[in-house]
Design an enzyme around this catalytic site. Structure first.
Site, short mmCIF file in Angstrom:
data_model
loop_
_atom_site.label_atom_id
_atom_site.label_comp_id
_atom_site.label_asym_id
_atom_site.label_seq_id
_atom_site.Cartn_x
_atom_site.Cartn_y
_atom_site.Cartn_z
N SER A 80 29.64 -46.19 1.83
CA SER A 80 29.17 -46.55 0.50
C SER A 80 29.52 -47.99 0.15
O SER A 80 29.06 -48.91 0.82
CB SER A 80 29.74 -45.54 -0.52
OG SER A 80 29.12 -45.65 -1.77
N ASP A 133 20.67 -38.11 -0.39
CA ASP A 133 21.61 -39.05 -1.00
C ASP A 133 20.93 -39.76 -2.16
O ASP A 133 19.96 -40.48 -1.97
CB ASP A 133 22.07 -40.07 0.05
CG ASP A 133 23.27 -40.88 -0.38
OD1 ASP A 133 23.44 -41.10 -1.60
OD2 ASP A 133 24.04 -41.31 0.50
N HIS A 170 25.61 -37.85 -0.27
CA HIS A 170 26.56 -38.96 -0.25
C HIS A 170 27.98 -38.52 0.09
O HIS A 170 28.70 -39.21 0.80
CB HIS A 170 26.55 -39.64 -1.63
CG HIS A 170 27.00 -41.06 -1.62
ND1 HIS A 170 26.24 -42.07 -1.06
CD2 HIS A 170 28.13 -41.65 -2.08
CE1 HIS A 170 26.87 -43.23 -1.19
NE2 HIS A 170 28.03 -42.99 -1.80
#
Length: 393
Positions: A166, A334, A363
């Site tokens: 991320s 995601d 995610h």
């Protein structure tokens, strides 16, 4: 709904709604080694480094115990927003990437960026000073990550493997555009890769951006976002009321996750979330609004003063060396690292990374999924091993 802010502002991280009282509990932050690594019977040593702008960062070195402790190829794990290095060790040793890599003989190094509770120091500033929080992810990339990579390179006397998740991938992309950083990296593996955010589909994140929640926080005179602060919990009590269905908070924040063990949320919240800066959130929101991968936008006049141009310079993915091997894992559900944005990133890279696409992964699944070892980590390890075919490990 006083606990709603937890669900709202953790838009780029991994948590669902829980009670405010739990979030305000103290956290075990004295030592990552003592809290999570040593109890699992792994070797762990604490290290500190100083960035060029004066921040004191914590690094942990983790290895599997054996008859004789030996370190294999160095790999740096870089966490995402509102996380710290503990996120790589919150599941069992058979499920957590940090432990899995150590079991496969890697010399595992764990990064913790400025502002997290493991890296709360500065040579002159206190965390109560607003100047302490005057940074965004570009500083995390240019200073924190660059210094970590340099430190590992000097300790190991070899190029390193880099893993990001991320925001850790945002930092990685930005840092790797710098030749002096890229030349110290042997290969990079990026989970939920982000350089563009203009196709975010998580409804709560879209709502926050639309409401300019970042500006609301600035108006309150805040410089850090710390979920253990009652003021933040109270800020957006009514965000969902009358506007959208926020019943499923986890999906609203990150998209659907297939393999996350929701029963462990209370345990995860003993460690997460970690603080970040308001400026960092504003920078991320700029990415969503503008559809750019650029430095922080201060506005026309201050941009002229700082950058010498009216708009902030963009990070050019084309500057990442085509010779640098890259591997990326991303998911079809995601809501943050959207497939369209991942494809935009791929189109701008000068190389063709190896890709792992998991249609049902979201995610959270890439860092805390109970099946990630088989679904994700084994492919990452195969990628790293292929880069070191001549090695004896």
């Amino acid at each position: 709904m006083k606990w709603l802010l937890v669900a709202v502002l953790t838009a780029f991280t991994i948590f669902s709604a829980v009670t405010q009282s739990h979030l305000l509990h103290g956290s075990p932050v004295n030592s990552l080694c003592a809290d999570l690594i040593h109890p699992a019977n792994y070797s762990c040593t604490e290290h500190t480094i100083q960035t060029k702008d004066g921040y004191i960062l914590a690094l942990q070195r983790v290895a599997s115990l054996g008859p004789r402790l030996q370190y294999g190829p160095p790999v740096l794990l870089q966490h995402g927003l509102f996380m710290a290095g503990d996120v790589w060790f919150l599941n069992s040793p058979k499920e957590s990437l940090g432990f899995v890599l150590a079991d496969h003989g890697f010399d595992v190094w764990v990064g913790n960026v400025r502002g997290t509770r493991y890296s709360y120091g500065h040579v002159t500033l206190s965390e109560t000073d607003k100047e302490f929080w005057d940074w965004s992810w570009q500083d995390l990339a240019m200073y924190d990550l660059a210094e970590m990579i340099q430190y590992l390179y000097s300790i190991s006397n070899s190029k390193i493997f880099l893993v990001g998740h991320s925001q850790g991938t945002i930092m990685s992309f930005a840092a790797l555009t710098q030749p002096h950083v890229a030349e110290m990296v042997e290969a990079a593996a990026l989970l939920c890769p982000i350089s563009y955010l203009d196709h975010v589909t998580a409804p709560l994140v879209e709502r926050m951006v639309f409401m300019h929640l970042d500006q609301m926080v600035v108006a309150l005179g805040l410089h850090q976002i710390n979920f253990r602060s009652d003021m933040l919990v109270k800020l957006v009590d009514s965000l969902c009321e009358g506007h959208m269905d926020c019943t499923d908070f986890l999906t609203s924040i990150t998209g659907t996750n297939c393999c996350f063990n929701a029963s462990r949320i209370e345990y995860y919240l003993d460690y997460e979330p970690h603080p970040s800066s308001v400026k960092n959130i504003r920078h991320l929101f700029q990415m969503i609004r503008k559809g750019t991968f650029a430095q922080y936008d201060y506005g026309y006049l201050k941009n002229l003063r700082i950058y010498g141009m009216s708009k902030p310079p963009e990070f050019k993915l084309s500057l990442i060396p085509a010779s640098l091997p890259m591997w990326m894992g991303y998911g079809g559900t995601d809501g943050l690292a959207d497939v369209t944005d991942v494809e935009h990133t791929l189109a701008e890279l000068p190389s063709r990374p190896e890709l792992l696409y998991l249609e049902d992964y979201g995610h959270i699944d890439f860092v805390l999924g109970t099946s990630a070892k088989e679904d994700v980590y084994k492919h990452m390890i195969q990628f790293f091993r292929a880069r070191r075919k001549s090695s004896s490990w």
